[in-house]
Design a protein around this motif. Structure first.
Motif, PDB file in Angstrom:
ATOM      1  N   ALA A  25       0.832  -1.199   0.000  1.00  0.00           N
ATOM      2  CA  ALA A  25       0.000   0.000   0.000  1.00  0.00           C
ATOM      3  C   ALA A  25       0.873   1.259   0.000  1.00  0.00           C
ATOM      4  O   ALA A  25       1.865   1.323   0.725  1.00  0.00           O
ATOM      5  CB  ALA A  25      -0.908   0.006   1.217  1.00  0.00           C
ATOM      6  N   PRO A  26       0.504   2.251  -0.807  1.00  0.00           N
ATOM      7  CA  PRO A  26       1.235   3.521  -0.779  1.00  0.00           C
ATOM      8  C   PRO A  26       1.118   4.167   0.603  1.00  0.00           C
ATOM      9  O   PRO A  26       0.160   3.902   1.347  1.00  0.00           O
ATOM     10  CB  PRO A  26       0.513   4.377  -1.828  1.00  0.00           C
ATOM     11  N   ALA A  27       2.057   5.010   0.942  1.00  0.00           N
ATOM     12  CA  ALA A  27       2.084   5.646   2.263  1.00  0.00           C
ATOM     13  C   ALA A  27       0.775   6.356   2.597  1.00  0.00           C
ATOM     14  O   ALA A  27       0.287   6.280   3.718  1.00  0.00           O
ATOM     15  CB  ALA A  27       3.250   6.623   2.343  1.00  0.00           C
ATOM     16  N   ALA A  30      -3.276   5.188   4.174  1.00  0.00           N
ATOM     17  CA  ALA A  30      -3.867   5.299   5.513  1.00  0.00           C
ATOM     18  C   ALA A  30      -5.016   6.302   5.522  1.00  0.00           C
ATOM     19  O   ALA A  30      -5.987   6.134   6.256  1.00  0.00           O
ATOM     20  CB  ALA A  30      -2.805   5.690   6.530  1.00  0.00           C
ATOM     21  N   LEU A  31      -4.913   7.343   4.696  1.00  0.00           N
ATOM     22  CA  LEU A  31      -6.011   8.312   4.584  1.00  0.00           C
ATOM     23  C   LEU A  31      -7.282   7.623   4.100  1.00  0.00           C
ATOM     24  O   LEU A  31      -8.381   7.921   4.568  1.00  0.00           O
ATOM     25  CB  LEU A  31      -5.656   9.432   3.592  1.00  0.00           C
ATOM     26  N   CYS A  32      -7.143   6.713   3.176  1.00  0.00           N
ATOM     27  CA  CYS A  32      -8.284   6.012   2.575  1.00  0.00           C
ATOM     28  C   CYS A  32      -8.809   4.920   3.510  1.00  0.00           C
ATOM     29  O   CYS A  32     -10.017   4.731   3.646  1.00  0.00           O
ATOM     30  CB  CYS A  32      -7.885   5.379   1.254  1.00  0.00           C
ATOM     31  N   LEU A  86      -3.364  15.191  -1.644  1.00  0.00           N
ATOM     32  CA  LEU A  86      -2.737  14.257  -2.577  1.00  0.00           C
ATOM     33  C   LEU A  86      -2.133  14.965  -3.783  1.00  0.00           C
ATOM     34  O   LEU A  86      -2.759  15.838  -4.373  1.00  0.00           O
ATOM     35  CB  LEU A  86      -3.776  13.246  -3.072  1.00  0.00           C
ATOM     36  N   THR A  87      -0.939  14.550  -4.138  1.00  0.00           N
ATOM     37  CA  THR A  87      -0.305  15.017  -5.372  1.00  0.00           C
ATOM     38  C   THR A  87      -0.796  14.125  -6.522  1.00  0.00           C
ATOM     39  O   THR A  87      -1.431  13.089  -6.282  1.00  0.00           O
ATOM     40  CB  THR A  87       1.234  14.892  -5.285  1.00  0.00           C
ATOM     41  N   ASP A  88      -0.480  14.504  -7.750  1.00  0.00           N
ATOM     42  CA  ASP A  88      -0.816  13.647  -8.892  1.00  0.00           C
ATOM     43  C   ASP A  88      -0.170  12.277  -8.749  1.00  0.00           C
ATOM     44  O   ASP A  88      -0.784  11.255  -9.077  1.00  0.00           O
ATOM     45  CB  ASP A  88      -0.366  14.292 -10.219  1.00  0.00           C
ATOM     46  N   ILE A  91      -2.125  10.201  -6.266  1.00  0.00           N
ATOM     47  CA  ILE A  91      -3.372   9.733  -6.877  1.00  0.00           C
ATOM     48  C   ILE A  91      -3.106   8.550  -7.799  1.00  0.00           C
ATOM     49  O   ILE A  91      -3.830   7.552  -7.777  1.00  0.00           O
ATOM     50  CB  ILE A  91      -4.096  10.885  -7.603  1.00  0.00           C
ATOM     51  N   GLU A  92      -2.047   8.626  -8.586  1.00  0.00           N
ATOM     52  CA  GLU A  92      -1.690   7.505  -9.476  1.00  0.00           C
ATOM     53  C   GLU A  92      -1.361   6.254  -8.657  1.00  0.00           C
ATOM     54  O   GLU A  92      -1.827   5.162  -8.977  1.00  0.00           O
ATOM     55  CB  GLU A  92      -0.499   7.876 -10.361  1.00  0.00           C
ATOM     56  N   ALA A  93      -0.558   6.430  -7.607  1.00  0.00           N
ATOM     57  CA  ALA A  93      -0.156   5.285  -6.785  1.00  0.00           C
ATOM     58  C   ALA A  93      -1.347   4.665  -6.065  1.00  0.00           C
ATOM     59  O   ALA A  93      -1.500   3.436  -6.045  1.00  0.00           O
ATOM     60  CB  ALA A  93       0.910   5.720  -5.776  1.00  0.00           C
ATOM     61  N   LEU A  94      -2.183   5.493  -5.475  1.00  0.00           N
ATOM     62  CA  LEU A  94      -3.362   4.978  -4.773  1.00  0.00           C
ATOM     63  C   LEU A  94      -4.322   4.285  -5.736  1.00  0.00           C
ATOM     64  O   LEU A  94      -4.849   3.216  -5.433  1.00  0.00           O
ATOM     65  CB  LEU A  94      -4.088   6.116  -4.044  1.00  0.00           C
TER      66      LEU A  94
END
Length: 102
Positions: A25-27, A30-32, A86-88, A91-94
């Protein structure tokens, strides 16, 4: 020979699936996960959608529309605040991560 090749292909396909679903999971996941649950599969409330297995392009589009404030209604106030962090690249990673989850 054909049986060996078919077996090797099936093994590769199943191995690829487990690699995708085991993607780290991307760093900022956790927000999601606070609302959508682990791997986006178990939202804490029925009004929150599951993220696992969603189309990556859809997730990218929806997150960017929350971030820009274009999307309204429902939980948009919460999602807009989250998406603004979130940066672009985030967003891509998530989106890649959640799209790959079974």
């Amino acid at each position: 020979m054909a049986k060996i090749l078919t077996g090797a292909l099936l093994t590769f396909c199943f191995a690829s699936q487990s690699v995708l679903s085991a993607e780290k999971a991307p760093a900022k996941a956790a927000l999601c996960q606070a609302c959508h649950g682990p791997a986006g599969a178990k939202p804490i409330m029925d009004v929150y959608p599951k993220l696992n297995g969603q189309n990556k392009a859809y997730l990218v589009t929806i997150l960017k529309s929350y971030r820009s404030g274009e999307r309204s209604g429902g939980q948009s106030a919460v999602m807009t605040a989250q998406a603004k962090m979130l940066t672009d690249e985030d967003i891509e990673a998530l989106s890649s991560y959640y799209a790959s989850q079974p």
